[in-house]
Design a protein around this motif. Structure first.
Motif, PDB file in Angstrom:
ATOM      1  N   ALA A 120       0.832  -1.202   0.000  1.00  0.00           N
ATOM      2  CA  ALA A 120       0.000   0.000   0.000  1.00  0.00           C
ATOM      3  C   ALA A 120       0.864   1.248   0.000  1.00  0.00           C
ATOM      4  N   THR A 121       1.924   1.245   0.810  1.00  0.00           N
ATOM      5  CA  THR A 121       2.847   2.386   0.847  1.00  0.00           C
ATOM      6  C   THR A 121       3.625   2.497  -0.449  1.00  0.00           C
ATOM      7  N   ALA A 122       4.168   1.379  -0.906  1.00  0.00           N
ATOM      8  CA  ALA A 122       5.002   1.397  -2.110  1.00  0.00           C
ATOM      9  C   ALA A 122       4.238   1.865  -3.340  1.00  0.00           C
ATOM     10  N   LEU A 123       2.964   1.460  -3.447  1.00  0.00           N
ATOM     11  CA  LEU A 123       2.166   1.765  -4.644  1.00  0.00           C
ATOM     12  C   LEU A 123       1.170   2.901  -4.418  1.00  0.00           C
ATOM     13  N   GLU A 124       1.224   3.506  -3.232  1.00  0.00           N
ATOM     14  CA  GLU A 124       0.353   4.641  -2.883  1.00  0.00           C
ATOM     15  C   GLU A 124      -1.119   4.283  -3.072  1.00  0.00           C
ATOM     16  N   ILE A 125      -1.501   3.156  -2.456  1.00  0.00           N
ATOM     17  CA  ILE A 125      -2.889   2.698  -2.497  1.00  0.00           C
ATOM     18  C   ILE A 125      -3.541   3.036  -1.154  1.00  0.00           C
ATOM     19  N   ASP A 126      -4.543   3.877  -1.173  1.00  0.00           N
ATOM     20  CA  ASP A 126      -5.180   4.333   0.066  1.00  0.00           C
ATOM     21  C   ASP A 126      -6.183   3.328   0.620  1.00  0.00           C
ATOM     22  N   ASP A 127      -7.004   2.759  -0.257  1.00  0.00           N
ATOM     23  CA  ASP A 127      -8.056   1.843   0.195  1.00  0.00           C
ATOM     24  C   ASP A 127      -7.573   0.396   0.101  1.00  0.00           C
ATOM     25  N   TRP A 128      -6.555   0.056   0.900  1.00  0.00           N
ATOM     26  CA  TRP A 128      -5.914  -1.254   0.799  1.00  0.00           C
ATOM     27  C   TRP A 128      -6.846  -2.369   1.260  1.00  0.00           C
ATOM     28  N   THR A 129      -6.952  -3.427   0.444  1.00  0.00           N
ATOM     29  CA  THR A 129      -7.826  -4.561   0.760  1.00  0.00           C
ATOM     30  C   THR A 129      -7.068  -5.880   0.820  1.00  0.00           C
ATOM     31  N   GLY A 130      -5.781  -5.850   0.567  1.00  0.00           N
ATOM     32  CA  GLY A 130      -4.997  -7.081   0.580  1.00  0.00           C
ATOM     33  C   GLY A 130      -4.487  -7.490  -0.780  1.00  0.00           C
ATOM     34  N   SER A 131      -5.087  -6.937  -1.841  1.00  0.00           N
ATOM     35  CA  SER A 131      -4.613  -7.150  -3.206  1.00  0.00           C
ATOM     36  C   SER A 131      -4.616  -5.800  -3.921  1.00  0.00           C
ATOM     37  N   THR A 132      -3.882  -5.709  -5.040  1.00  0.00           N
ATOM     38  CA  THR A 132      -3.638  -4.398  -5.652  1.00  0.00           C
ATOM     39  C   THR A 132      -4.720  -3.948  -6.629  1.00  0.00           C
ATOM     40  N   TYR A 166      17.685   3.966   9.729  1.00  0.00           N
ATOM     41  CA  TYR A 166      17.268   3.507   8.402  1.00  0.00           C
ATOM     42  C   TYR A 166      17.632   4.539   7.337  1.00  0.00           C
ATOM     43  N   CYS A 167      17.432   4.160   6.085  1.00  0.00           N
ATOM     44  CA  CYS A 167      17.707   5.052   4.955  1.00  0.00           C
ATOM     45  C   CYS A 167      16.455   5.846   4.621  1.00  0.00           C
ATOM     46  N   SER A 168      16.578   7.163   4.571  1.00  0.00           N
ATOM     47  CA  SER A 168      15.420   8.029   4.328  1.00  0.00           C
ATOM     48  C   SER A 168      14.854   7.872   2.926  1.00  0.00           C
ATOM     49  N   ALA A 169      15.623   7.269   2.015  1.00  0.00           N
ATOM     50  CA  ALA A 169      15.156   7.092   0.635  1.00  0.00           C
ATOM     51  C   ALA A 169      14.289   5.845   0.464  1.00  0.00           C
ATOM     52  N   GLU A 170      14.097   5.056   1.534  1.00  0.00           N
ATOM     53  CA  GLU A 170      13.327   3.819   1.439  1.00  0.00           C
ATOM     54  C   GLU A 170      12.012   3.960   2.200  1.00  0.00           C
ATOM     55  N   PRO A 171      10.894   4.158   1.485  1.00  0.00           N
ATOM     56  CA  PRO A 171       9.607   4.405   2.150  1.00  0.00           C
ATOM     57  C   PRO A 171       9.150   3.277   3.055  1.00  0.00           C
ATOM     58  N   ASN A 172       9.491   2.030   2.703  1.00  0.00           N
ATOM     59  CA  ASN A 172       9.065   0.921   3.553  1.00  0.00           C
ATOM     60  C   ASN A 172       9.812   0.897   4.879  1.00  0.00           C
ATOM     61  N   SER A 173      11.015   1.431   4.896  1.00  0.00           N
ATOM     62  CA  SER A 173      11.746   1.537   6.158  1.00  0.00           C
ATOM     63  C   SER A 173      11.071   2.565   7.060  1.00  0.00           C
ATOM     64  N   LYS A 174      10.622   3.656   6.472  1.00  0.00           N
ATOM     65  CA  LYS A 174       9.896   4.671   7.240  1.00  0.00           C
ATOM     66  C   LYS A 174       8.613   4.084   7.807  1.00  0.00           C
ATOM     67  N   VAL A 215      20.001   1.181  22.729  1.00  0.00           N
ATOM     68  CA  VAL A 215      19.797   0.095  21.777  1.00  0.00           C
ATOM     69  C   VAL A 215      19.461   0.718  20.426  1.00  0.00           C
ATOM     70  N   ILE A 216      19.899   0.076  19.346  1.00  0.00           N
ATOM     71  CA  ILE A 216      19.550   0.529  17.999  1.00  0.00           C
ATOM     72  C   ILE A 216      18.679  -0.539  17.338  1.00  0.00           C
ATOM     73  N   TYR A 217      17.613  -0.085  16.672  1.00  0.00           N
ATOM     74  CA  TYR A 217      16.759  -0.970  15.874  1.00  0.00           C
ATOM     75  C   TYR A 217      16.927  -0.603  14.403  1.00  0.00           C
ATOM     76  N   ILE A 218      17.187  -1.601  13.552  1.00  0.00           N
ATOM     77  CA  ILE A 218      17.296  -1.398  12.106  1.00  0.00           C
ATOM     78  C   ILE A 218      16.246  -2.267  11.423  1.00  0.00           C
ATOM     79  N   PRO A 219      15.293  -1.689  10.701  1.00  0.00           N
ATOM     80  CA  PRO A 219      14.277  -2.489  10.003  1.00  0.00           C
ATOM     81  C   PRO A 219      14.857  -3.167   8.773  1.00  0.00           C
ATOM     82  N   THR A 220      14.010  -3.795   7.972  1.00  0.00           N
ATOM     83  CA  THR A 220      14.462  -4.424   6.731  1.00  0.00           C
ATOM     84  C   THR A 220      14.743  -3.335   5.713  1.00  0.00           C
TER      85      THR A 220
END
Length: 320
Positions: A120-132, A166-174, A215-220
């Motif tokens: 949903a974040t990557a594809l900018e889908i607001d009304d997320w239902t589980g499929s695109t 995290y890297c600010s250029a990666e929306p999924n990390s945010k 402690v530091i946390y690093i996401p994927t």
């Protein structure tokens, strides 16, 4: 004579049908693979995908055009556009930037993402239902974030401040950072964000972080994963434990709640089979996840930092 003509026509029609079926059985599928950057997790996902596709379609019936963008989004776009020009049968987009470039390049060629955290974040889908609802499906590499935050508390019950790196250029990390922050807020644990714009900033950003947090946390995060030795060279001498969102990043950490990227890629390959051989519509295929994340620990780093790991964790070198 009339009967002879009819019988001859029937035989020709039957032979034509046989030829058509035979041609269909021997179809070679061309799949373009765009991997954002080379590191252990994404490499494993690509391998799992290829293994599943070859098992399903037959190794002799599929060709892979595997390309690596070396972390550059412009290169990613060029690779994807070349796939579209070549009219490949399917595109595997390995990591979020590859998915976004693929979505921008074609609305007709089936696209499967993997190593993507939140579609949903990557594809900018607001009304997320589980499929695109588009020509896109795939797998998510998101391990449950509430369970990740619970592990931080389990291993570091006296933690006062968590640094989120995290890297600010990666929306999924945010996205992951936001979710972890909500969980930390609920438990009254303070946190600070530390972001690098690219790999060149990592050393200085981490040096700042280790001077301010417990402690530091690093996401994927792909940028952090591809520069994990740089992170390790700062955090371990500073005595700051790192909790990681996946196995590869745990090279600099003490523990992680990690999925299997190979399994994730394999699941994606099974989805490719359904699309190419069974005619499945990617737009209606639910995004899949690895249902069995594993608690891992890095014995070397734990021993160095004097951290004792409770029962229920697997040593990182023993994990599949």
């Amino acid at each position: 004579k009339v009967l002879s003509v009819i019988m001859t026509g029937a035989m020709v029609a039957g032979l034509a049908g046989t030829v058509t079926v035979h041609a269909e059985e021997q179809k070679t599928y061309n799949i373009g693979i765009c991997q954002l950057v080379q590191h252990e997790a994404l490499d494993a996902a690509t391998q799992g995908f290829e293994d599943a596709v070859k098992e399903g379609l037959g190794e002799e019936n599929v060709t892979f055009d595997e390309q690596n963008a070396q972390g550059d989004s412009a290169t990613c776009s060029t690779i994807i556009n070349n796939f579209v020009s070549s009219n490949v049968d399917l595109i595997l987009a390995n990591a979020t930037t590859a998915l976004q470039c693929s979505a921008a390049a074609t609305s007709t060629i089936p696209i499967l993402g993997t190593s993507v955290t939140d579609y949903a974040t990557a594809l900018e889908i607001d009304d997320w239902t589980g499929s695109t609802g588009r020509n896109i499906s795939g797998t998510s590499d998101l391990a449950p974030l509430d369970e990740q935050e619970a592990m931080i508390k389990e291993l570091f019950p006296d933690v006062k401040t968590v640094g989120i790196l995290y890297c600010s250029a990666e929306p999924n990390s945010k996205y992951q950072a936001t979710q972890i922050e909500a969980a930390l807020d609920a438990d009254g644990i303070a946190y600070k964000e530390y972001t690098a714009s690219d790999s060149n900033d990592i050393t200085s950003v981490v040096q700042t972080a280790v001077s301010e947090v417990d402690v530091i946390y690093i996401p994927t995060d792909n940028t952090m994963a591809s520069s994990i030795e740089t992170v390790k060279n700062v955090v371990v001498p500073a005595g700051i434990p790192v909790f990681a969102g996946e196995k590869g990043i745990c090279a600099a950490g003490v523990a992680a709640l990690s999925i299997s990227y190979y399994n994730l890629g394999y699941q994606t390959g099974e989805m490719a089979y359904k699309i190419l051989k069974e005619g499945a519509d990617p737009g209606t295929m639910a995004i899949e996840t690895d249902k069995t994340p594993t608690k891992l620990y890095n014995k070397e780093n734990c021993d160095t930092l004097g951290i004792k790991i409770p029962e229920g964790y697997t040593e990182i070198n023993d994990a599949k």
